[in-house]
Scaffold this motif. Structure first.
Motif, PDB file in Angstrom:
ATOM      1  N   ALA A 187      10.790  23.044 -16.906  1.00 23.86           N
ATOM      2  CA  ALA A 187      10.215  22.428 -18.100  1.00 23.86           C
ATOM      3  C   ALA A 187       8.704  22.283 -18.039  1.00 23.86           C
ATOM      4  CB  ALA A 187      10.821  21.036 -18.302  1.00 23.86           C
ATOM      5  N   THR A 188       8.097  22.396 -19.212  1.00 26.12           N
ATOM      6  CA  THR A 188       6.784  21.811 -19.420  1.00 26.12           C
ATOM      7  C   THR A 188       7.086  20.350 -19.684  1.00 26.12           C
ATOM      8  OG1 THR A 188       5.784  23.815 -20.295  1.00 26.12           O
ATOM      9  CG2 THR A 188       4.796  21.724 -20.963  1.00 26.12           C
ATOM     10  N   VAL A 189       6.350  19.450 -19.039  1.00 24.36           N
ATOM     11  CA  VAL A 189       6.615  18.025 -19.217  1.00 24.36           C
ATOM     12  C   VAL A 189       5.382  17.321 -19.777  1.00 24.36           C
ATOM     13  CG1 VAL A 189       8.384  17.886 -17.425  1.00 24.36           C
ATOM     14  CG2 VAL A 189       6.000  17.473 -16.812  1.00 24.36           C
ATOM     15  N   ILE A 190       5.635  16.375 -20.655  1.00 31.89           N
ATOM     16  CA  ILE A 190       4.591  15.494 -21.148  1.00 31.89           C
ATOM     17  C   ILE A 190       4.876  14.138 -20.526  1.00 31.89           C
ATOM     18  CG2 ILE A 190       3.478  14.444 -23.146  1.00 31.89           C
ATOM     19  CD1 ILE A 190       4.589  16.861 -24.798  1.00 31.89           C
ATOM     20  N   LEU A 191       3.987  13.724 -19.639  1.00 33.86           N
ATOM     21  CA  LEU A 191       4.131  12.457 -18.932  1.00 33.86           C
ATOM     22  C   LEU A 191       3.317  11.412 -19.678  1.00 33.86           C
ATOM     23  CD1 LEU A 191       3.518  13.826 -15.313  1.00 33.86           C
ATOM     24  CD2 LEU A 191       5.708  13.582 -16.522  1.00 33.86           C
ATOM     25  N   MET A 192       3.999  10.418 -20.230  1.00 27.92           N
ATOM     26  CA  MET A 192       3.311   9.403 -21.018  1.00 27.92           C
ATOM     27  C   MET A 192       3.248   8.080 -20.269  1.00 27.92           C
ATOM     28  SD  MET A 192       3.963   8.043 -24.867  1.00 27.92           S
ATOM     29  CE  MET A 192       4.634   6.443 -24.461  1.00 27.92           C
ATOM     30  N   HIS A 193       2.174   7.347 -20.498  1.00 28.87           N
ATOM     31  CA  HIS A 193       2.050   6.003 -19.946  1.00 28.87           C
ATOM     32  C   HIS A 193       2.575   5.002 -20.965  1.00 28.87           C
ATOM     33  CE1 HIS A 193       0.216   2.088 -19.193  1.00 28.87           C
ATOM     34  NE2 HIS A 193       0.341   2.438 -17.918  1.00 28.87           N
ATOM     35  N   MET A 194       3.391   4.087 -20.486  1.00 30.90           N
ATOM     36  CA  MET A 194       3.885   2.986 -21.316  1.00 30.90           C
ATOM     37  C   MET A 194       4.001   1.778 -20.401  1.00 30.90           C
ATOM     38  SD  MET A 194       7.498   2.588 -23.423  1.00 30.90           S
ATOM     39  CE  MET A 194       8.508   3.109 -22.036  1.00 30.90           C
ATOM     40  N   ALA A 222      -4.773   6.456 -13.196  1.00 38.08           N
ATOM     41  CA  ALA A 222      -4.137   6.430 -11.872  1.00 38.08           C
ATOM     42  C   ALA A 222      -2.627   6.605 -11.989  1.00 38.08           C
ATOM     43  CB  ALA A 222      -4.472   5.128 -11.151  1.00 38.08           C
ATOM     44  N   PHE A 223      -2.020   5.940 -12.967  1.00 42.78           N
ATOM     45  CA  PHE A 223      -0.573   6.074 -13.173  1.00 42.78           C
ATOM     46  C   PHE A 223      -0.213   7.524 -13.488  1.00 42.78           C
ATOM     47  CE2 PHE A 223       2.889   6.502 -16.223  1.00 42.78           C
ATOM     48  CZ  PHE A 223       3.936   5.915 -15.535  1.00 42.78           C
ATOM     49  N   GLU A 234      -0.543   9.778 -10.477  1.00 47.45           N
ATOM     50  CA  GLU A 234       0.574   9.578  -9.551  1.00 47.45           C
ATOM     51  C   GLU A 234       1.846  10.265 -10.050  1.00 47.45           C
ATOM     52  OE1 GLU A 234       3.205   5.963  -7.540  1.00 47.45           O
ATOM     53  OE2 GLU A 234       1.865   5.510  -9.213  1.00 47.45           O
ATOM     54  N   ARG A 235       2.146  10.117 -11.336  1.00 51.89           N
ATOM     55  CA  ARG A 235       3.356  10.730 -11.886  1.00 51.89           C
ATOM     56  C   ARG A 235       3.241  12.262 -11.865  1.00 51.89           C
ATOM     57  NH1 ARG A 235       7.330   8.260 -10.781  1.00 51.89           N
ATOM     58  NH2 ARG A 235       8.435   9.660 -12.187  1.00 51.89           N
ATOM     59  N   ALA A 236       2.043  12.788 -12.119  1.00 51.86           N
ATOM     60  CA  ALA A 236       1.832  14.237 -12.050  1.00 51.86           C
ATOM     61  C   ALA A 236       2.024  14.727 -10.621  1.00 51.86           C
ATOM     62  CB  ALA A 236       0.452  14.599 -12.579  1.00 51.86           C
ATOM     63  N   ASP A 237       1.520  13.977  -9.638  1.00 54.41           N
ATOM     64  CA  ASP A 237       1.707  14.349  -8.234  1.00 54.41           C
ATOM     65  C   ASP A 237       3.192  14.392  -7.878  1.00 54.41           C
ATOM     66  OD1 ASP A 237      -1.046  14.529  -7.795  1.00 54.41           O
ATOM     67  OD2 ASP A 237      -1.189  12.559  -6.831  1.00 54.41           O
ATOM     68  N   ILE A 238       3.938  13.404  -8.350  1.00 58.34           N
ATOM     69  CA  ILE A 238       5.381  13.343  -8.076  1.00 58.34           C
ATOM     70  C   ILE A 238       6.090  14.538  -8.717  1.00 58.34           C
ATOM     71  CG2 ILE A 238       7.489  12.045  -8.621  1.00 58.34           C
ATOM     72  CD1 ILE A 238       5.726   9.467  -8.203  1.00 58.34           C
ATOM     73  N   ALA A 239       5.739  14.852  -9.948  1.00 62.53           N
ATOM     74  CA  ALA A 239       6.364  15.987 -10.634  1.00 62.53           C
ATOM     75  C   ALA A 239       6.042  17.296  -9.915  1.00 62.53           C
ATOM     76  CB  ALA A 239       5.901  16.045 -12.089  1.00 62.53           C
TER      77      ALA A 239
END
Length: 167
Positions: A91-98, A120-121, A124-129
């Motif tokens: 997938a292409t992913v869109i990582l959103m902050h909430m 920063a959030f 971090e989420r991009a690094d995990i993905a």
């Protein structure tokens, strides 16, 4: 289809509202809402179709129906297998902050520095993905304007967009 005719580049299909105060939708119902729409759209267009969901099961059904983008308000943090599912789907992913969850996110959002905190959030989420196998060029980020943020936070984020970036 009218959106595509008007110039949209991507169609985002969701079956569960994430507006402030929204209640969750059962997974089976969410799949029943999005999969047929995505399937019908895919039959009529080659435009990228995103599924707006936090649930891996819904993402799987949406990709089987023709979606290629997973737009997730939880940045793939909702379920333990979200990140692995995104990688498996290619997938292409869109990582959103909430901040918080839809039912409570606008109750009293507080940040030390909203731009730095959101950046920063998302990093971090991009690094995990990426560590799970999502290709860096398929990671998009969304600062989540209005999702657990005050008007002041939103304005600060807009001014700070150069500090919030994808890979």
């Amino acid at each position: 289809l009218a959106m595509l005719e008007a110039g949209a580049d991507v169609i985002d299909v969701g079956g569960e509202s994430t507006r402030p105060g929204a209640a969750p939708v059962p997974t089976a119902e969410e799949i029943a809402r999005v999969a047929p729409v995505i399937e019908r759209l895919r039959a009529r267009t080659t435009a990228p179709i995103a599924v707006d969901t936090m649930k891996p099961e819904v993402a799987r059904a949406a990709f089987a129906a023709g979606a290629s983008i997973w737009n997730d308000v939880t940045a793939l943090a909702y379920a333990p297998d979200s990140v692995a599912t995104a990688a498996e789907l290619g997938a292409t992913v869109i990582l959103m902050h909430m901040q918080g969850e839809p039912r409570t996110m606008q109750a009293n959002p507080v940040y030390e520095d909203v731009v730095a905190d959101v950046a920063a959030f998302l990093e971090e989420r991009a690094d995990i993905a990426e560590a799970a196998g999502v290709r860096p060029d398929r990671i998009w980020v969304d600062p989540g304007l209005g999702f657990g943020k005050t008007l002041g936070h939103n304005l600060d984020l807009i001014r700070g967009l150069p500090h919030i970036r994808a890979r």
